[in-house]
Design an enzyme around this catalytic site. Structure first.
Site, PDB file in Angstrom:
ATOM      1  N   SER A 143      34.407  36.785  31.959  1.00  0.00           N
ATOM      2  CA  SER A 143      35.718  36.144  31.810  1.00  0.00           C
ATOM      3  C   SER A 143      35.683  35.268  30.575  1.00  0.00           C
ATOM      4  O   SER A 143      34.617  34.729  30.212  1.00  0.00           O
ATOM      5  CB  SER A 143      36.019  35.267  33.031  1.00  0.00           C
ATOM      6  OG  SER A 143      37.164  34.465  32.789  1.00  0.00           O
ATOM      7  N   TYR A 157      33.430  28.828  38.888  1.00  0.00           N
ATOM      8  CA  TYR A 157      33.752  30.211  38.490  1.00  0.00           C
ATOM      9  C   TYR A 157      33.320  30.464  37.043  1.00  0.00           C
ATOM     10  O   TYR A 157      32.686  31.483  36.746  1.00  0.00           O
ATOM     11  CB  TYR A 157      35.258  30.429  38.644  1.00  0.00           C
ATOM     12  CG  TYR A 157      35.780  31.720  38.058  1.00  0.00           C
ATOM     13  CD1 TYR A 157      35.666  32.924  38.762  1.00  0.00           C
ATOM     14  CD2 TYR A 157      36.406  31.749  36.806  1.00  0.00           C
ATOM     15  CE1 TYR A 157      36.156  34.107  38.228  1.00  0.00           C
ATOM     16  CE2 TYR A 157      36.887  32.923  36.268  1.00  0.00           C
ATOM     17  CZ  TYR A 157      36.761  34.102  36.988  1.00  0.00           C
ATOM     18  OH  TYR A 157      37.242  35.272  36.447  1.00  0.00           O
TER      19      TYR A 157
HETATM   20  P1  NAP Z   1      42.090  40.540  42.145  1.00  0.00           P
HETATM   21  O1  NAP Z   1      43.403  41.089  41.705  1.00  0.00           O
HETATM   22  O2  NAP Z   1      42.054  39.283  42.942  1.00  0.00           O
HETATM   23  O3  NAP Z   1      41.297  41.711  42.932  1.00  0.00           O
HETATM   24  C1  NAP Z   1      40.030  41.400  43.422  1.00  0.00           C
HETATM   25  C2  NAP Z   1      39.348  42.658  43.885  1.00  0.00           C
HETATM   26  O4  NAP Z   1      38.005  42.293  44.254  1.00  0.00           O
HETATM   27  C3  NAP Z   1      39.982  43.271  45.095  1.00  0.00           C
HETATM   28  O5  NAP Z   1      39.823  44.675  45.006  1.00  0.00           O
HETATM   29  C4  NAP Z   1      39.154  42.709  46.248  1.00  0.00           C
HETATM   30  O6  NAP Z   1      39.094  43.581  47.373  1.00  0.00           O
HETATM   31  C5  NAP Z   1      37.801  42.626  45.606  1.00  0.00           C
HETATM   32  N1  NAP Z   1      36.924  41.629  46.213  1.00  0.00           N
HETATM   33  C6  NAP Z   1      37.153  40.311  46.420  1.00  0.00           C
HETATM   34  N2  NAP Z   1      36.103  39.738  47.022  1.00  0.00           N
HETATM   35  C7  NAP Z   1      35.187  40.721  47.205  1.00  0.00           C
HETATM   36  C8  NAP Z   1      33.921  40.771  47.816  1.00  0.00           C
HETATM   37  N3  NAP Z   1      33.337  39.677  48.371  1.00  0.00           N
HETATM   38  N4  NAP Z   1      33.276  41.961  47.846  1.00  0.00           N
HETATM   39  C9  NAP Z   1      33.841  43.061  47.314  1.00  0.00           C
HETATM   40  N5  NAP Z   1      35.041  43.082  46.731  1.00  0.00           N
HETATM   41  C10 NAP Z   1      35.714  41.922  46.692  1.00  0.00           C
HETATM   42  O7  NAP Z   1      41.130  40.269  40.882  1.00  0.00           O
HETATM   43  P2  NAP Z   1      41.254  40.711  39.329  1.00  0.00           P
HETATM   44  O8  NAP Z   1      42.112  39.725  38.643  1.00  0.00           O
HETATM   45  O9  NAP Z   1      41.562  42.147  39.242  1.00  0.00           O
HETATM   46  O10 NAP Z   1      39.766  40.424  38.848  1.00  0.00           O
HETATM   47  C11 NAP Z   1      38.788  41.441  38.723  1.00  0.00           C
HETATM   48  C12 NAP Z   1      37.615  40.886  37.933  1.00  0.00           C
HETATM   49  O11 NAP Z   1      38.065  40.452  36.650  1.00  0.00           O
HETATM   50  C13 NAP Z   1      36.948  39.674  38.582  1.00  0.00           C
HETATM   51  O12 NAP Z   1      35.560  39.737  38.391  1.00  0.00           O
HETATM   52  C14 NAP Z   1      37.538  38.499  37.816  1.00  0.00           C
HETATM   53  O13 NAP Z   1      36.700  37.381  37.826  1.00  0.00           O
HETATM   54  C15 NAP Z   1      37.674  39.110  36.433  1.00  0.00           C
HETATM   55  N6  NAP Z   1      38.658  38.416  35.592  1.00  0.00           N
HETATM   56  C16 NAP Z   1      39.982  38.397  35.930  1.00  0.00           C
HETATM   57  C17 NAP Z   1      40.871  37.705  35.105  1.00  0.00           C
HETATM   58  C18 NAP Z   1      42.343  37.617  35.395  1.00  0.00           C
HETATM   59  O14 NAP Z   1      43.051  36.838  34.721  1.00  0.00           O
HETATM   60  N7  NAP Z   1      42.878  38.376  36.340  1.00  0.00           N
HETATM   61  C19 NAP Z   1      40.398  37.044  33.956  1.00  0.00           C
HETATM   62  C20 NAP Z   1      39.047  37.088  33.670  1.00  0.00           C
HETATM   63  C21 NAP Z   1      38.183  37.781  34.491  1.00  0.00           C
HETATM   64  P3  NAP Z   1      40.235  43.553  48.557  1.00  0.00           P
HETATM   65  O15 NAP Z   1      41.431  44.276  47.990  1.00  0.00           O
HETATM   66  O16 NAP Z   1      39.602  44.292  49.677  1.00  0.00           O
HETATM   67  O17 NAP Z   1      40.525  42.119  48.842  1.00  0.00           O
END
Ligand code: NAP
Length: 248
Positions: A143, A157
């Protein structure tokens, strides 16, 4: 690549979902791991199958080693492993460090760091030529927080993603001569549900004026970078972490 499997943790929603769909379009057999939302994971599988791709969904909470081991065993039955996308990640609610509990900090580190390391361990055991494998690719989701620190929001985080950056560099060197490339992607403010899980669903849009490109990114824009890193087009790229952050 048509016979090779890509495991995408957290593939049910957000960036993981977009990556699963993009990987399937590129011919990967996609193994979607999800924590609790079976309906969302099933919908991704159905969408891939409707496009003549191949996908399975496996429940796996990456906070539990036994779930991770079972996930990789399930994927073994689906085909030879060619890629792991360590995408599952969580944030806590917005808080200063002096208001955080030990349980919260441990949970963030367990899911974001320990889970990613254990998934990578299972992938290396299958893909490394040292273990009789055919090589492969690991893409770790970091991130922009790893660079920015996320003061007054979630330094726990941000620290977990700093660990992911260091892990990406180290593992890349460790397995580079064994046919495995290890890379990372650092998304900036991306329009997904993760901000709502931090108690602030409008966070990304509210902060968009601080992005040099003056907008949030989409999950598809991050997925495009991930599937490129997974592909042979990136065959000489390892240890690199690509910022996908609109300049932030
Ligand atoms: P999101 O929309 O909240 O989706 C999270 C996903 O992770 C869901 O599929 C969820 O499964 C799964 N998950 C959550 N806890 C878990 C666990 N303990 N074991 C296995 N799976 C789990 O998140 P996102 O924004 O797409 O983020 C994805 C990645 O990108 C993360 O690593 C995040 O830190 C990184 N990231 C995101 C952003 C942003 O702005 N969105 C920015 C920087 C980095 P369920 O559907 O079953 O709940």
């Amino acid at each position: 690549m048509m016979d090779r499997v890509a495991i995408i943790t957290g593939g049910s929603r957000g960036i993981g979902r977009a990556t699963a769909l993009a990987a399937a379009r590129r011919g990967w057999r996609v193994c979607i791991a999800y924590a609790t939302n079976a309906a969302a994971a099933g919908a991704v599988v159905a969408e891939i199958e409707a496009g003549k791709g191949a996908a399975i969904a496996v429940r796996c909470d990456v906070a539990h080693e036994a779930d991770i081991v079972a996930l990789f065993r399930a994927a073994d039955g689906f085909g030879p492993l060619g890629a792991l996308v360590n995408n599952a990640g969580v944030v806590g609610v917005t808080a200063r460090l002096d208001d955080m509990s030990a349980e919260r900090i441990q949970h963030i580190m367990t899911v974001n760091v320990v889970g990613s390391l254990l998934c990578a361990r299972e992938a290396v055991r299958r893909m490394s030529t040292r273990h009789g494998g055919q090589g492969g690719v690991i893409v770790n989701l970091s991130s922009a927080a790893a660079r920015l620190g996320s003061a007054n929001t979630y330094v726990d985080y941000a620290a977990s993603k700093g660990a992911i950056d260091t892990f990406t560099r180290g593992l890349a060197d460790e397995v580079a001569a064994e046919g495995i490339r290890v890379t990372g992607v650092r998304p900036g403010l991306i329009d997904t549900e993760i901000h709502g899980s931090g108690g602030d669903p409008e966070r990304a849009h509210r902060l968009s004026s601080s992005v040099p490109m003056r907008r949030v990114g989409t999950a598809d824009e991050v997925a495009s970078a991930i599937v490129w890193l997974m592909s042979d087009e990136a065959s000489y790229v390892t240890g690199s972490i690509l910022d996908v952050s609109g300049g932030r």
